[in-house]
Design an enzyme around this catalytic site. Structure first.
Site, PDB file in Angstrom:
ATOM      1  N   PHE A  10      61.039  48.959  46.429  1.00  0.00           N
ATOM      2  CA  PHE A  10      61.164  49.654  47.705  1.00  0.00           C
ATOM      3  C   PHE A  10      60.015  50.626  47.945  1.00  0.00           C
ATOM      4  CE2 PHE A  10      65.491  48.485  46.693  1.00  0.00           C
ATOM      5  CZ  PHE A  10      66.092  48.232  47.925  1.00  0.00           C
ATOM      6  N   ASP A  11      59.504  50.627  49.173  1.00  0.00           N
ATOM      7  CA  ASP A  11      58.777  51.780  49.684  1.00  0.00           C
ATOM      8  C   ASP A  11      59.800  52.903  49.880  1.00  0.00           C
ATOM      9  OD1 ASP A  11      56.697  53.308  50.945  1.00  0.00           O
ATOM     10  OD2 ASP A  11      57.497  52.697  52.892  1.00  0.00           O
ATOM     11  N   MET A  12      59.336  54.127  50.066  1.00  0.00           N
ATOM     12  CA  MET A  12      60.263  55.244  50.216  1.00  0.00           C
ATOM     13  C   MET A  12      60.363  55.742  51.657  1.00  0.00           C
ATOM     14  SD  MET A  12      60.358  58.964  48.249  1.00  0.00           S
ATOM     15  CE  MET A  12      59.026  59.711  49.206  1.00  0.00           C
ATOM     16  N   ASP A 170      58.323  49.246  55.570  1.00  0.00           N
ATOM     17  CA  ASP A 170      58.505  49.496  57.003  1.00  0.00           C
ATOM     18  C   ASP A 170      57.204  49.433  57.784  1.00  0.00           C
ATOM     19  OD1 ASP A 170      57.670  52.011  55.755  1.00  0.00           O
ATOM     20  OD2 ASP A 170      57.954  52.883  57.731  1.00  0.00           O
TER      21      ASP A 170
END
Length: 216
Positions: A10-12, A170
Site C-alpha cells: 500500500f501507498d499511504m 491513488d
C-alpha cells in the site's frame, strides 16, 4: 479474481489516511504567500513524489533560484499544525480491508514517499502500523516514484517476487511505479482521476479501498 497473489503493498497518503486534502490546502496557502502561479499543475506533478524529486520539479517550474528549503519548512510547520490539533483520519473501509487481507493470509507492506519518522508517527496515530510486515519510506530510496525503486525494495524485503504482489495507489506516479516494478497495480483515485494512459496500466480502478475484496 487473482489467484497467485501473496502480498499487498500500500501507498499511504490518499490510500490509507486522508492527508492529501490537507496537503493541497497547504500548497495553495504557500502559493499565495510565495506568489506561485499554476499551483494546481504543480500539485498534480508532485503527487506521490518524495522531497528530493519535488525540489527538482519545483525548480524546473519556478526557476533555479526557487527557495525549496523555505517551501518545505513552511509546509512542515503548517502540516504539523493540522496533524497535532485535528489529526489525520483513516480513509473509509481501511481497517476492515486490512483485517480482511490479514485474515486471508496475505503479507502486507507499506511503500510511501513520506519520510520514515513522519509516516511511522501517522500510522501509529490511527493504530494501523502493526498490520504491516514490511515498511519502505521515501527517505530510504534513491529514486522516487514514478521510478520502481520503492516497490522493488518492498518486494525484496517481503521475499516475494513482484509479479505476486498487488500495489495499491491513488496517484499516476504511484501507478507508474507499481507497473514498472512488475506489480499488479490497483488504483484507488483520491485527488486525481486516471488518464487513459494510467487506465491501461491498472488491473483494477475503483474506491474505496474495500474493492480489494472483489479481486483477492
Amino acid at each position: 479474481m487473482l489467484t497467485n497473489i501473496k502480498a499487498v503493498v500500500f501507498d499511504m497518503d490518499g490510500v490509507l489516511i486522508d492527508s492529501e486534502s490537507i496537503c493541497d490546502e497547504i500548497w495553495v496557502r504557500l502559493a499565495d504567500e510565495m506568489n506561485l502561479p499554476d499551483i494546481e499543475d504543480a500539485i498534480r506533478e508532485n503527487r506521490g513524489c518524495n522531497t528530493d524529486l519535488m525540489a527538482v520539479q519545483l525548480k524546473a517550474r519556478y526557476g533555479k533560484d526557487f527557495n525549496c528549503p523555505k517551501f518545505f519548512e513552511d509546509f512542515s510547520v503548517y502540516f504539523h499544525e493540522v496533524e497535532f490539533t485535528k489529526g489525520i483520519p483513516l480513509l473509509p473501509h481501511v481497517r476492515e480491508t486490512l483485517e480482511y487481507l490479514k485474515g486471508k493470509g496475505y503479507k502486507l507492506a507499506l511503500s510511501t514517499s513520506t519520510r520514515r519518522v513522519t509516516a511511522t508517527r501517522q500510522l501509529k496515530a490511527v493504530d494501523i502500523y502493526d498490520f504491516f510486515d514490511v515498511w519502505t519510506f521515501g527517505d530510504e530510496i534513491k529514486n522516487s516514484k514514478p521510478a520502481p525503486d520503492i516497490y522493488l525494495k518492498a518486494a525484496k524485503e517481503l521475499g516475494i517476487a513482484p509479479e505476486f504482489c498487488v500495489g495499491v495507489e491513488d496517484s499516476p506516479n504511484g501507478i507508474k511505479s507499481c507497473h514498472a516494478a512488475g506489480y499488479v497495480p490497483v488504483m484507488i483515485p483520491d485527488r486525481i482521476e486516471p488518464t487513459e494512459e494510467i487506465k491501461k496500466l491498472c488491473y483494477k480502478i475503483g474506491k474505496p479501498v474495500s474493492i480489494l475484496k472483489e479481486i483477492l
